[in-house]
Design a protein around this motif. Structure first.
Motif, PDB file in Angstrom:
ATOM      1  N   GLY B 141       0.830  -1.190   0.000  1.00  0.00           N
ATOM      2  CA  GLY B 141       0.000   0.000   0.000  1.00  0.00           C
ATOM      3  C   GLY B 141       0.869   1.246   0.000  1.00  0.00           C
ATOM      4  N   VAL B 142       1.858   1.258   0.916  1.00  0.00           N
ATOM      5  CA  VAL B 142       2.747   2.410   1.024  1.00  0.00           C
ATOM      6  C   VAL B 142       3.599   2.543  -0.242  1.00  0.00           C
ATOM      7  N   ALA B 143       4.159   1.428  -0.695  1.00  0.00           N
ATOM      8  CA  ALA B 143       5.056   1.470  -1.849  1.00  0.00           C
ATOM      9  C   ALA B 143       4.320   1.931  -3.102  1.00  0.00           C
ATOM     10  N   LEU B 144       3.087   1.466  -3.278  1.00  0.00           N
ATOM     11  CA  LEU B 144       2.327   1.839  -4.472  1.00  0.00           C
ATOM     12  C   LEU B 144       1.919   3.305  -4.418  1.00  0.00           C
ATOM     13  N   GLN B 145       1.422   3.744  -3.240  1.00  0.00           N
ATOM     14  CA  GLN B 145       0.921   5.111  -3.138  1.00  0.00           C
ATOM     15  C   GLN B 145       2.034   6.139  -3.218  1.00  0.00           C
ATOM     16  N   SER B 146       3.214   5.769  -2.708  1.00  0.00           N
ATOM     17  CA  SER B 146       4.315   6.728  -2.765  1.00  0.00           C
ATOM     18  C   SER B 146       5.029   6.658  -4.117  1.00  0.00           C
TER      19      SER B 146
END
Lengths: 422, 296
Positions: B141-146
């Motif tokens: 989630g974090v990797a995709l959104q950032s």
């Protein structure tokens, strides 16, 4: 050392579950998961107790994850525990449990007419050396669930073949332009469900596990081609997410339910959660028989599962236990389960009942059970878990591209042959 | 001289008296199953005892030697141990040094460090499995959104990443255990050694390498023994995180033995796997015990 630790833990678990403090003379213990047969269990127990005064039934609610309840049964049965008296077994365990002498043959307890009414392919899975060791409770197949709203939006007819599933997935994925939307999801983690899925694919291409002469045929050209399609769906067509390789049925179901997949191929039990009121895809999905490959309309591609009821060979109340099995699998009880609980009957005569006309869902599921493919558990008996494990491993090797499909299936054939002593 | 000897002897006798009951219990619940496992591994028997035990000699061990899955499991077990132990040790020493300093909120920090160790492995592992999940997980989630990645990373579905993920969970959980043992060692180092060092103009680094580390050798070895044995028989971690997958990339010896015994119900062959594992752990302990003895 490890062995002892596991043994101790498993035994402790089994003892808590298998040993109700005081067992009265006519107390039966029935072991079945609470999700599998739903509310029917309680209704049947009440009706059975009313019809058989003096006999009471205790419901032991075991796990609905087959692997978990299997471990519990195996430990208890190995220790010759007299309880549970009656227990629900997965169709793939019947041959093995019967061979190991854990089940009481039912021929002396059930009438020939009753036995003749049971679903024959299920009965054959529970028949060893001419004796019937378990009675079919309900049938649970796999189906292709699809997003009817999305197919309609792009003017795509409900796909019948894998070729159509792949092109429909591409059209919808391109049209929606949503990177979070996948074409096809299923249970391709290294689990029994993967083996079921693979059997659907290869049977849909005219292949089968054993050929007509009974030889292991898992590496036939048709099986290789079908397995290659699975690999290509991942890496060439890219309609399947990488994460499918770690998905169990409920993981795939959750993605589909969140509106993140066009197609889903898992067991029918997902129909209830998918159509629940708070489900985002309620009213937007439907299901059809598992696809086949072009030119194989007659292929049996519906991988079948299901549950049977068996009597513990060490039960102290075999007579009453068999009566309970007979009641659960009676015409009336199975009809009620079909109409009120959407459980596909384990006996064929129920499908002809006039009331069944209203049970549209079951009728639709049932039609495709006619093109069902049963796992090779009756033939392989106590060796089935090993055979299934080999197939899961080698198909996973192919799906991870650790081996080419041909290498993987050749290795699988060699290992299965050596397990079966061929 | 003779007085001290008799005192020593008396102390020894008291010690033996205290230890005997424990030894007896351990002999009953540990030695007996070990012998039983060895016996099982040399024979063929049915699980319900309906067939008599048949001695088959080294048959199961011969099968084992030719069993690719066994060698894979052995390799996985060693790789996991070799990767996780040094990381745990390094992090453990760091955490212990930190916890040994006095600062505000020290109690809270110690509690936080101990928390992963206090939780059951199975529970920890399930939490991590969710965080690793490639469709719903925190990391993706974090990797995709950032925008770090444009496609979810399948942590548990890739052979190398799955092993790495497993090591991370092990290090996260057990570094605090290492830290705890090392902290106990740290606190037993007399303060005046450091004072003397400072008088002689030692730098902080010299203090660490020349006073702290040499005096910590004992506790470090103890922590290493316990953790290596744990790592060599790791079970809950792969069982709950990956179930040995993808393919068999994270299938440890314990997990393989478990599958042979409880899924295939082949107790004799499973016993052979377990006996080999026992020998591996035994050899490892011997090496450590020797190392300990030489240091004293």
């Amino acid at each position: 050392m490890k062995f002892a630790t596991y043994g101790a833990v498993a035994m402790a678990t089994a003892m808590t579950a298998f040993a109700p403090a005081v067992v009265m003379a006519q107390d039966l213990v029935l072991s079945i998961g609470s999700r599998g047969y739903g509310g029917m269990v309680e209704r049947n127990i009440e009706a059975f107790e009313a019809a058989n005064p003096g006999t009471s039934v205790e419901w032991l609610k075991v796990s609905d994850v087959p692997g978990d309840s299997r471990k519990l049964y195996v430990t208890g049965l190995t220790a010759k525990s007299p309880t549970p008296d009656v227990f629900a077994i997965d169709v793939i365990w019947a041959g093995e449990f019967a061979q190991r002498g854990w089940l009481e043959p039912l021929n002396d307890y059930l009438s020939e007419e009753a036995i003749a009414a049971y679903n024959p392919s299920f009965l054959s899975a529970a028949t060893v050396e001419g004796k019937v060791f378990a009675a079919p409770l309900y049938v649970d197949g796999t189906h292709l669930f699809y997003r009817s709203d999305l197919l309609e939006k792009y003017g795509i007819a409900v796909p019948k073949t894998w070729e159509e599933v792949i092109s429909a997935s591409k059209t919808v994925m391109e049209g929606e332009g949503n990177p979070q939307l996948y074409g096809f999801v299923s249970m391709w983690a290294k689990i029994e469900g993967l083996f079921m899925n693979w059997l659907s694919f290869i049977n849909g291409n005219g292949a089968s596990f054993f050929d007509a002469d009974g030889n292991v045929a898992v590496n036939s050209p048709e099986a290789i081609a079908a397995t290659q399609t699975m690999v290509d769906m991942l890496y060439e067509d890219k309609i399947v997410p990488d994460s499918i390789l770690t998905m169990r049925p409920d993981d795939a179901r959750t993605l589909f339910q969140q509106g993140r997949a066009v197609f889903l191929m898992v067991q029918d039990f997902v129909h209830a959660p998918l159509s629940a009121e708070d489900s985002p895809v309620a009213g937007k999905f439907d299901f059809t028989r598992n696809p086949y490959f072009e030119g194989h309309e007659d292929a049996h591609s519906t991988a079948m599962g299901g549950w049977l009821l068996a009597v513990n060979a060490n039960s102290e109340h075999k007579e009453e236990a068999a009566k309970l099995v007979e009641y659960f699998t009676s015409y009336e009880a199975q009809l009620a389960a079909a109409i009120d609980e959407n459980r596909a009957p384990g006996r064929t005569d129920v499908y002809a009942a006039p009331e069944m006309a209203e049970a549209a869902l079951i009728q639709k599921f049932g039609e495709n059970y006619a093109v069902g493919v049963v796992r090779p558990s009756a033939i392989t008996g106590s060796l089935y878990p090993r055979v299934s494990e080999v197939m899961q491993t080698e198909v996973t090797n192919a799906l991870h591209r650790e081996k080419t499909v041909e290498e993987a299936l050749n290795d699988a054939a060699a290992q299965v042959n050596s397990i079966l002593g061929k | 001289m003779s007085r001290t000897m008799s005192l020593e002897r008396r102390t020894a006798l008291t010690g033996i008296g205290f230890v005997t009951p424990t030894v007896l219990i351990i002999a009953l619940i540990l030695i007996y199953p070990i012998i039983q496992s060895v016996v099982l591994s040399f024979g063929q028997s049915s699980i319900d005892g309906s067939q008599p035990y048949q001695f088959v000699g080294l048959k199961h061990y011969a099968t084992l030697m030719g069993d690719g899955r066994f060698w894979n499991a052995l390799g996985v077990t060693f790789t996991f141990t070799a990767l996780s132990i040094p990381l745990e040790l390094g992090l453990g020493i760091g955490l212990a040094l930190l916890m040994n300093e006095s600062f505000k909120g020290k109690g809270l920090a110690r509690l936080a460090v101990l928390f992963p160790w206090a939780l059951p492995t199975a529970l920890n592992t399930l939490i991590w499995r969710w965080m690793y999940n490639s469709d719903y997980g925190l990391f993706n989630g974090v990797a995709l959104q950032s925008g770090l990645v444009d496609r979810p990373i399948n942590f548990l579905g890739d052979e190398v990443l799955a092993m790495g993920s497993m090591v991370v969970v092990a290090v996260w959980k057990t570094s605090s255990f290492m830290a705890l043992i090392i902290l106990a060692g740290l606190q037993s180092i007399p303060r005046d050694l450091f004072e003397a060092g400072r008088m002689d103009g030692m730098s902080k680094w010299q203090e660490f390498t020349q006073i702290t580390l040499p005096l910590l050798k004992g506790p470090i070895l103890v922590a290493l023994i316990i953790r290596s044995m744990d790592a060599l028989r790791t079970f809950e971690l792969p069982f709950n995180l990956t179930d040995g997958g993808p393919v068999n990339a994270t299938e440890s010896l314990s997990l393989y033995a478990y599958k042979v015994i409880f899924d295939f119900l082949d107790f004799n062959f499973g016993a052979a796997v377990v006996v080999v594992q026992f020998l591996v752990i035994f050899a490892m302990s011997l090496i450590y015990v020797f190392a300990l003895r030489n240091k004293d």
